[in-house]
Design a protein around this motif. Sequence first.
Motif, short mmCIF file in Angstrom:
data_model
loop_
_atom_site.label_atom_id
_atom_site.label_comp_id
_atom_site.label_asym_id
_atom_site.label_seq_id
_atom_site.Cartn_x
_atom_site.Cartn_y
_atom_site.Cartn_z
N GLN A 174 0.86 -1.19 -0.11
CA GLN A 174 0.23 -0.05 -0.12
C GLN A 174 0.83 1.40 -0.08
N PRO A 175 0.64 2.33 -1.02
CA PRO A 175 1.66 3.27 -0.95
C PRO A 175 1.30 4.24 -0.04
N GLU A 176 2.47 5.07 0.20
CA GLU A 176 2.16 6.25 1.11
C GLU A 176 2.70 7.49 0.66
N GLY A 177 1.97 8.24 0.32
CA GLY A 177 2.35 9.79 -0.15
C GLY A 177 2.21 9.65 -1.65
N LEU A 210 -12.37 16.54 -10.06
CA LEU A 210 -12.12 14.84 -10.24
C LEU A 210 -10.91 14.44 -9.39
N THR A 211 -11.35 13.43 -8.79
CA THR A 211 -10.44 12.65 -7.63
C THR A 211 -9.98 11.62 -8.34
N TYR A 212 -8.88 10.79 -7.72
CA TYR A 212 -8.64 9.64 -8.61
C TYR A 212 -9.46 8.58 -8.18
N LYS A 213 -10.20 8.67 -7.06
CA LYS A 213 -11.24 7.54 -6.70
C LYS A 213 -12.37 7.46 -7.81
N VAL A 214 -12.93 8.62 -8.11
CA VAL A 214 -13.82 8.95 -9.17
C VAL A 214 -13.13 8.59 -10.45
N LEU A 215 -11.99 8.84 -10.91
CA LEU A 215 -11.37 8.35 -12.02
C LEU A 215 -11.38 6.90 -12.02
N ASN A 229 -10.18 0.30 -3.77
CA ASN A 229 -10.87 -0.21 -4.83
C ASN A 229 -12.12 -0.48 -4.97
N THR A 230 -12.66 -1.35 -5.48
CA THR A 230 -14.27 -1.77 -5.45
C THR A 230 -14.46 -2.42 -4.27
N PRO A 231 -15.61 -1.68 -3.67
CA PRO A 231 -16.03 -2.04 -2.47
C PRO A 231 -16.77 -3.44 -2.49
N THR A 232 -16.65 -4.49 -1.70
CA THR A 232 -17.09 -5.82 -1.62
C THR A 232 -18.25 -5.97 -0.59
N LEU A 233 -19.63 -6.42 -0.86
CA LEU A 233 -20.62 -6.60 -0.06
C LEU A 233 -20.99 -7.92 -0.28
N LEU A 239 -6.60 0.88 -7.83
CA LEU A 239 -6.18 2.16 -7.33
C LEU A 239 -5.47 1.92 -5.90
N GLN A 240 -4.42 2.20 -5.49
CA GLN A 240 -3.61 2.31 -4.37
C GLN A 240 -3.08 3.75 -3.91
#
Length: 706
Positions: free
Chosen positions: A230-233, A275-280, A557-561, A299-300
Amino acid sequence: MNNLSNQIGKLYALLIGIDCYLPNQLPDGGSYKNLGGCVRDIKYVEDFLKLKLKMPPEQIFKLTASDIGKPEPAEPPDKWPTYENMVAMFDRVTEIAEPGDQVYIHYSGHGGRAKTNYPQLKGENGIDEVLVPTDLGNSTARYLRDIEIAKLLERMVDKKLVVTVIFDSCHSGGATKGDDAEIRGLDTIDETPRSTESMVASDEELAKTWKTLTKSETRDFQLGSGWLPQPEGYVLLAACRSNESAFEYAFNGKERNGALTYWLLDSLDPLTPGLTYKVLHDRLLAKIHSQFQRQTPQLQGEGSRLVFGSDRVSLQYAVNINQIDPNKGLLLNGGQVQGLSKGAQFAIYPPGTTDFTEVNKRLALAEITSVGATESWAEIKETFRSKSIEQAAQALLINPKSVKLVRKIRLVEKAQGIQEDELPTEVYQKQSAALQAVVDAMPIGNGWVELVSGNETADYQVTVNRNGEYEICDPSTTPIANLRPPLKIGELDAAASIIKRLVHLAKYRATQQLNNYYHRSNLPGTKLAFTLEMIGKQSNYDPVEPPEPQPFDDPGNTPTLKVNEWVFIRLRNDSSQPLNVTILNLKPDFGISQVYPSRSGNFITFDPGQEEILPLHASLPNGYEDAQDILKVFATVSATDFHWLELPPLDRPILFSTGKSPENPLEELLAAVAASQPPTKNLEPARYPASEWIAEQVVVRITNEK
C-alpha cells in the motif's frame, strides 16, 4: 487554453513505452514478444500533457523503444528503456523537481515476475514483480524490481513531491486466441540468474524501505495490483489485479493502445474540476470491464487527491484556434490524439478567456467537419455576437463524446483436437454450419451488430465450445459470464438467439458508456456539479434508527458486499440550481432497472446544497455466486425520463417502447440508445440548455460468500 503553471506549480512527467524487445528467451522457452501500442500510449499521453496542461517539452522525460520491424528499436540507445536508463531518469526527475512540484510517471510495456533477488525479505521461494527493459535478452540486462521502484518513489515522496504512477502492464500474462487483443505480460516466473547488484540503493537501504511499507517479512501476492505494498504519499493506478491481464486493443479499429491508457485519456478529456483519483478509478473500472472481464484496474494510495491539482485549484480547459479560413472554417489545435471526432461541438470564446462559465461572452458555436491527427477543421454553426473571431481564440469542448451504438462481431473457428481450445470431431464437423447460421441471422440485429471486415477489431467474438454450444467472448477471447441459458448449435432459433443476445449486450454497453463529460450549464453564471460517493456499508438497516455506515474493507478499490448487506451512497447537489436525480442499476444478468426513485416517478428533485444518504440492499440474481453491479446516477436540469434505458435480464425478451414521444433533446438521445434500430453508428449528445445533464457511476462487488 489558459496557462496553469502559476496555479499548480511545475509538473514533470516521466514517460516509458516499450514496443520493441530485443530477442530474449526464458528458461521455460517463453519470451517477451514485441507489442504494438505502448509507444503510441506514450505519444498520446505526451500530447495530452502538452495540449491540456500546456507542459513545456523540457519538463517531459521520455524513454521509448519503437518496433519498426528490425532487431533493434528505432530510437538511439541512450533513449531506450533499459534498466540503467530507467533508473537514471527516475533520479534525474527527482533531482530537478522542487518540493511541491508534481511528478507524473507512466509506464506502458511488459510487466513480469522473477525469482526474488531478496530472499531475506521474501523467502527462498519469493517473487519480485518487475518492469521488463527493452534489452532483457542481453546477458547483462536486469529487471527493474518492485523493491527498487519502492525506493525510487520513496525518494520523491521524501522530497515532498506530489507523485502519480500509472502502470499499464501486468505480470501474470497468459494468451489470447485471435488478433483482437494482446497481453502485456508473460505467464511465467523467470528464474534466470541475473545481477543482484542494484543501481538504486544498497541492499540495506532497499530492505529498510520494503519493511517500512510491508510492516512484515512476508507479502501476499494476491492482494491489489501486486506491484507494491500500500503506497504512502503517492497514487498508484495499475492496469489490473496481480492475477489478471492488461490488454492492448485497437479501439479505433486500426491502431492499438493499452486499455488503461486509452480509457484514462478518454476519462480525462475534458479534465473537469473536482475530479479525484477515486472517481477516475470508478470510471475506468466501468469502462474497461465493459470490454475486458479479466482486467480490473487497481487504485492504491491517495485516492481522494485531485487529478493534476489540489484543493485550491479549479481547472478550465480549451484549445486554441490556430487559423481562420473563409472557405474551410476554423483550424483547432486538437485532433484524433485527443479523442476528437467529426461532429464534436465547441463554444468559441475571445482570446485570453479564463472563465468559461461566462457564457454571455461566447462568440459562436462550431462543429468539427474534418479530423486530423493533431488539428481539426470546424465550421461555424451559429453566431452569438457580432464580434469577429480572431486567431488564438479559445474553443471550449461542449459535446466531446459520441455514444457507440453499433458493435462489431467476429466469427472465430476453432481447430479440431483434444486441447482446451480445440473441438472434438463431432462438434468440429458442425462448426462451419453453426457459424454460417449466425451470418444468416445477422439481419435480426437491425443494424445494432455488424460482422467485422478486413483488419477491423471486434467488440465481441462468437465461437463454438467443446460442448457444442455458442459462446460470446470479449476481444481477449474470454467468454462473457452470465449468458444464460446455454444455446446448443443446431437447435431451432439458436443462431437467432445469439444475435438477439448481441443486440442486448450492445444496448447494455451503450448505457454503461453513456456520459456527458463536459457538464456545464448554458445558463449564465451557473454550472452543474453533483457529488456521488459510496461512504460505507452495514450488515442490516433500520429506517427508524439508521445505523452509522462502516468503512469498506479495501477503500481504495471496488467495495465488496455480502448478499443482504447494505451500501450507503451520498448524493448531493453542488450546483446553484435544482437538479433532477435518477439512479439506474446495471445488473450482472445484463438487466437495467431504475432503483431511485424505486416505485413511481421519473426522478427526485434536489435543491441546491441538498444532500441525501441513500441505503441500497445487496442481492444477486438466482444462481449467481459473485458479480458486480454498476450504479449509474443521472442529474438533469430538465424533467427527463430514464425508463427509456431499462432492460430485462438477458434471458428475457426486450420490450421496446410503447410509442411515447421524447419530450426534450436528452430524451431523444436516450430513445436512440434504446431504439429497436439505431439511427446512426455514433450519436452525439444534444446541446440544448434544457437537457444539460451529468452522469456518474460507481461499481460494487457482491458475493454469496459467508
